[in-house]
Design an enzyme around this catalytic site. Structure first.
Site, mmCIF file in Angstrom:
data_model
loop_
_atom_site.group_PDB
_atom_site.id
_atom_site.type_symbol
_atom_site.label_atom_id
_atom_site.label_comp_id
_atom_site.label_asym_id
_atom_site.label_seq_id
_atom_site.Cartn_x
_atom_site.Cartn_y
_atom_site.Cartn_z
ATOM 1 N N GLY A 1 -91.995 -54.264 20.016
ATOM 2 C CA GLY A 1 -91.388 -53.948 18.519
ATOM 3 C C GLY A 1 -90.223 -54.405 18.321
ATOM 4 N N GLY B 1 -99.714 -39.780 31.319
ATOM 5 C CA GLY B 1 -99.120 -39.962 30.252
ATOM 6 C C GLY B 1 -97.706 -40.488 30.346
ATOM 7 N N GLU C 1 -81.352 -55.880 25.981
ATOM 8 C CA GLU C 1 -82.576 -55.540 26.981
ATOM 9 C C GLU C 1 -81.965 -55.228 28.473
ATOM 10 O OE1 GLU C 1 -85.726 -54.603 26.932
ATOM 11 O OE2 GLU C 1 -85.435 -54.337 29.151
ATOM 12 N N HIS D 1 -128.601 -64.138 17.050
ATOM 13 C CA HIS D 1 -129.373 -63.478 18.343
ATOM 14 C C HIS D 1 -129.386 -64.781 19.375
ATOM 15 C CE1 HIS D 1 -132.905 -61.767 19.818
ATOM 16 N NE2 HIS D 1 -133.545 -62.748 20.049
ATOM 17 N N TYR E 1 -90.585 -65.404 25.230
ATOM 18 C CA TYR E 1 -89.989 -64.300 24.286
ATOM 19 C C TYR E 1 -88.483 -64.685 24.173
ATOM 20 C CZ TYR E 1 -93.418 -60.781 23.795
ATOM 21 O OH TYR E 1 -94.558 -60.163 23.253
HETATM 22 P P1 NDP Z 1 -102.933 -41.032 28.348
HETATM 23 O O1 NDP Z 1 -101.952 -40.018 27.228
HETATM 24 O O2 NDP Z 1 -103.824 -42.045 27.694
HETATM 25 O O3 NDP Z 1 -103.482 -39.972 29.245
HETATM 26 C C1 NDP Z 1 -102.846 -39.039 30.084
HETATM 27 C C2 NDP Z 1 -103.854 -38.266 30.948
HETATM 28 O O4 NDP Z 1 -103.178 -37.438 31.744
HETATM 29 C C3 NDP Z 1 -104.846 -37.517 30.185
HETATM 30 O O5 NDP Z 1 -106.133 -37.601 30.978
HETATM 31 C C4 NDP Z 1 -104.248 -35.916 30.344
HETATM 32 O O6 NDP Z 1 -105.068 -34.828 30.467
HETATM 33 C C5 NDP Z 1 -103.532 -36.141 31.566
HETATM 34 N N1 NDP Z 1 -102.516 -35.227 31.928
HETATM 35 C C6 NDP Z 1 -101.473 -35.138 31.109
HETATM 36 N N2 NDP Z 1 -100.422 -34.088 31.668
HETATM 37 C C7 NDP Z 1 -100.817 -33.987 32.926
HETATM 38 C C8 NDP Z 1 -100.388 -33.045 33.851
HETATM 39 N N3 NDP Z 1 -99.291 -32.449 33.811
HETATM 40 N N4 NDP Z 1 -101.094 -32.889 35.053
HETATM 41 C C9 NDP Z 1 -102.371 -33.675 35.002
HETATM 42 N N5 NDP Z 1 -103.002 -34.428 34.246
HETATM 43 C C10 NDP Z 1 -102.294 -34.519 32.926
HETATM 44 O O7 NDP Z 1 -101.808 -41.568 29.127
HETATM 45 P P2 NDP Z 1 -101.645 -42.859 29.848
HETATM 46 O O8 NDP Z 1 -100.507 -42.721 30.928
HETATM 47 O O9 NDP Z 1 -103.140 -43.262 30.491
HETATM 48 O O10 NDP Z 1 -101.374 -43.961 28.759
HETATM 49 C C11 NDP Z 1 -100.290 -43.552 28.127
HETATM 50 C C12 NDP Z 1 -100.349 -44.454 26.782
HETATM 51 O O11 NDP Z 1 -100.306 -45.915 26.906
HETATM 52 C C13 NDP Z 1 -101.989 -44.316 26.161
HETATM 53 O O12 NDP Z 1 -102.004 -43.187 25.585
HETATM 54 C C14 NDP Z 1 -101.798 -45.421 25.308
HETATM 55 O O13 NDP Z 1 -101.656 -45.369 23.984
HETATM 56 C C15 NDP Z 1 -101.111 -46.570 26.050
HETATM 57 N N6 NDP Z 1 -101.995 -47.567 26.568
HETATM 58 C C16 NDP Z 1 -102.870 -48.379 25.930
HETATM 59 C C17 NDP Z 1 -103.811 -49.082 26.779
HETATM 60 C C18 NDP Z 1 -105.001 -49.989 25.976
HETATM 61 O O14 NDP Z 1 -104.928 -50.144 24.983
HETATM 62 N N7 NDP Z 1 -106.085 -50.367 26.697
HETATM 63 C C19 NDP Z 1 -103.812 -49.157 28.284
HETATM 64 C C20 NDP Z 1 -103.057 -48.343 28.780
HETATM 65 C C21 NDP Z 1 -101.961 -47.607 28.059
HETATM 66 P P3 NDP Z 1 -105.865 -34.498 28.944
HETATM 67 O O15 NDP Z 1 -107.000 -35.322 28.903
HETATM 68 O O16 NDP Z 1 -106.272 -33.022 29.409
HETATM 69 O O17 NDP Z 1 -104.652 -34.174 28.128
#
Ligand code: NDP
Length: 457
Positions: A15, A261, A34, A435, A98
Site C-alpha cells: 500500500g 490471526g 521502511e 472443453h 521495489y
Molecule cells: P485469520 O483471521 O484468517 O485466522 C485466524 C485463525 O485463528 C482463525 O481460525 C481463528 O479462529 C483462530 N484464532 C483467533 N484467535 C485465536 C486464539 N486466541 N486462540 C486460538 N485460535 C485463535 O488469520 P491468519 O493469521 O490466518 O491470516 C491473517 C490474514 O492475512 C487473513 O485474514 C488474510 O486476510 C490474510 N492472508 C491472506 C492470504 C491469501 O490471500 N491467500 C494468505 C494468508 C493470509 P476462529 O475461526 O474461531 O475465529
C-alpha cells in the site's frame, strides 16, 4: 529539520509503495521510510514466498501422479535448503525492483523506523532527523498475534517459517484461518507430519460451508491430522523438541507454529501525539477514503484492518494518491473482493456465501457440481473438485462463486468480473463452454441442487 515534503509515507509494503509512486508521479515531493525490507509482508514474508513454497510442495502430487500417465516412477528427494536459497534470491530481486521503482519515481527512500511527533511531523529513529510533511500516510501493516499462554515464545509464526534452517519431521500448527490451512497443506507435502489444532469445528470460518467441508476432507485425506474444538494451552521445551498441551491432551512436535490471526502495527508509532484514533483491536480508524481522525494523516492496508489482502492495500494507496495529489477523487471498493486460499486443493471465492445469501435474499438457488478433475481420472486419486454458484432466484443474479480444486485461484479472478458486473445465471449459461476444462462447469450447471421456493413454495 530538513525541507518539508508533500507526503511522508511510513511503511514500504504494497500500500505504501503504491501510494508513494503514484503521488510522486502526480508531482508531489515524497519521502518513504521502511524499517525492515521493501515489499512488506506480501513480498518478504507472505504471499510471494508462500506461493513459492506452495508450488514446490505440489511437485509431490505431480511425481505421484506421473506414473499413472505412463512415466517411470522417479525417486525424487526434496531439499529445503535449496528451495530456501532460491526463494531468497527471488525475494532479493523483488525487493530491488521495489526500491528501483521508488527511486525512478523520485521518492526519497529512508531505511529507518519513523514515528509521528505530531500530525505533520515525523521523526526518523535512526538519525533523529525530523521531517515536516503536508500529508502523512501510515501503511505499517500487521504482525502475527501471539496468545498469552505459557511458552508462547517457543513457537514460531509465519514471520519465521520461511527462514528455518531445517524442516521438522512433526509440526503442530494452531489456527483455522488462511495461514494455518495454507501452511498445513504445503508442509505436509514437503514431508512434515502436520497436526492442526483449531478452536472451531471446521476450518475457514467465514467461508462458504461447502468449501469448508470439502477442504477439511481433502486435508485429512492428505494425511494432515486436524484436531478441532481445541486450543494450545501451553508449550514446553523437551530436549530438541516441544510438548504442546491442549485441553484434550498432549502432542510432541519438532516445531510449533501459531497462525491465530494478525494485529495491526500501531504500537509506538506516536499516533496519540498526532491525534490519530485507533479501535479496540489497535487498528487505525479510517473513513472510506482512508482519512484518519487527524486532518493531515491517512492510513491504508492491514493497519486499518479492513480487508487484509495485498490488492486491496494497493488500491487503497492508489485511491489516496490520486485523490490527494492527482485530479481524480475515488475510493477503493471493498465489495465483492475475490480471494484465494493456496491450500492444496486450492480455494477461490467471491461474493456471498450460501448462508449470507439466505440471510439477505428471500429465495436463493444453489448450483453445485463435484467431479474428478481430468488430472486425476487416470490415477487412483479420489480428490474431487467443487464448484458452486449462489444465485438470487428472483433477479437471477449470481451472488457468489465458490471453487475448490486445481487452479481455483486463477478461475476465481475471471469469475469475479461477471459477478462484479451483476451478471445473471442466464448470462453465465449463454457463455459457451471451453472443453475439456474444469472451468466449463461454471457455465454448464443447469439445475439448482437445492431449489428454494421460499414461503410461496
Ligand atoms: P485469520 O483471521 O484468517 O485466522 C485466524 C485463525 O485463528 C482463525 O481460525 C481463528 O479462529 C483462530 N484464532 C483467533 N484467535 C485465536 C486464539 N486466541 N486462540 C486460538 N485460535 C485463535 O488469520 P491468519 O493469521 O490466518 O491470516 C491473517 C490474514 O492475512 C487473513 O485474514 C488474510 O486476510 C490474510 N492472508 C491472506 C492470504 C491469501 O490471500 N491467500 C494468505 C494468508 C493470509 P476462529 O475461526 O474461531 O475465529
Amino acid at each position: 529539520m530538513t525541507e518539508p515534503v508533500d507526503l511522508f509515507v511510513i511503511g514500504g509494503g504494497s500500500g505504501g509503495v503504491r501510494a508513494a509512486r503514484i503521488a510522486a508521479g502526480h508531482g508531489a515531493k515524497v519521502a518513504l521510510a521502511e524499517e525492515y525490507r521493501y515489499g512488506g509482508t506480501c513480498v518478504i514474508r507472505g504471499c510471494v514466498p508462500k506461493k513459492l513454497l506452495v508450488l514446490a510442495s505440489r511437485f509431490a502430487d505431480e511425481f505421484a501422479r506421473a506414473a499413472d500417465f505412463g512415466w517411470t516412477p522417479v525417486d525424487a528427494r526434496f531439499d529445503w535448503a535449496s528451495l530456501r536459497a532460491a526463494k531468497d534470491r527471488e525475494l532479493a530481486r523483488l525487493e530491488g525492483l521495489y526500491r528501483d521503482g521508488l527511486a525512478r519515481a523520485g521518492v526519497r527512500t529512508i531505511d529507518s523506523r519513523a514515528v509521528l511527533e505530531g500530525p505533520d511531523l515525523v521523526r526518523l529513529s535512526s538519525t533523529g532527523e525530523r521531517v515536516r510533511a503536508r500529508r502523512v500516510l501510515i501503511a505499517t501493516g500487521g504482525t502475527p498475534s501471539r496468545p498469552g499462554i505459557p511458552g508462547a515464545e517457543l513457537a514460531i509464526t509465519s514471520n519465521e517459517i520461511f527462514d528455518l534452517s531445517a524442516l521438522p519431521s512433526r509440526m503442530v500448527i494452531e489456527g483455522g484461518g488462511f495461514i494455518a490451512v495454507e501452511f498445513a497443506c504445503l508442509l505436509q507435502r514437503l514431508g512434515v507430519q502436520v497436526t492442526l489444532v483449531y478452536r472451531g469445528e471446521l476450518v475457514l470460518r467465514r467461508f462458504d460451508d461447502d468449501l469448508r467441508v470439502h477442504l477439511d476432507a481433502a486435508m485429512r485425506e492428505s494425511g494432515i491430522e486436524i484436531r478441532t474444538g481445541e486450543t494450545i494451552t501451553a508449550i514446553e521445551r523437551r530436549g530438541a523438541s516441544f510438548r504442546v498441551a491442549t485441553e484434550r491432551g498432549e502432542i510432541d512436535a519438532g516445531l510449533v507454529m501459531l497462525a491465530i490471526g494478525r494485529v495491526p502495527n500501531t504500537q509506538g508509532l506516536g499516533l496519540e501525539r498526532a491525534g490519530v484514533e485507533i479501535d479496540e483491536r489497535g487498528a487505525i480508524r479510517v473513513t472510506p477514503d482512508s482519512r484518519t481522525s487527524a486532518a493531515s494523516v491517512w492510513a491504508v492496508g492491514d493497519v486499518t484492518d479492513r480487508v487484509a489482502l495485498t490488492p486491496v492495500a494497493i488500491r487503497e494507496g492508489h485511491a489516496f494518491a490520486d485523490s490527494e495529489f492527482g485530479n481524480e477523487r475515488w475510493v477503493c471498493d471493498h465489495e465483492d473482493v475475490p480471494a484465494a486460499v493456496f491450500t492444496t486443493p486450492e480455494i477461490g471465492t467471491v461474493g456471498l456465501t450460501e448462508a449470507q445469501a439466505r440471510e439477505r435474499f428471500a429465495r436463493v438457488d444453489i448450483y453445485r457440481s463435484r467431479f474428478r478433475p481430468m488430472s486425476n481420472v487416470l490415477s487412483a486419486r479420489v480428490e474431487r473438485m467443487l464448484m458452486k454458484l449462489v444465485v438470487d432466484h428472483d433477479s437471477d443474479r449470481v451472488l457468489g462463486v465458490h471453487l475448490c480444486g486445481p487452479d481455483a485461484a486463477e478461475m476465481i479472478q475471471l469469475a469475479a468480473i461477471p459477478l462484479k458486473m451483476g451478471a445473471t445465471k442466464r448470462q453465465f449459461d449463454r457463455t459457451m463452454a471451453v472443453h475439456p476444462t474444469a472451468a466449463e462447469e461454471l457455465v454448464t450447471m443447469r439445475e439448482p441442487v437445492v431449489p428454494d421456493r421460499g414461503a410461496a413454495g
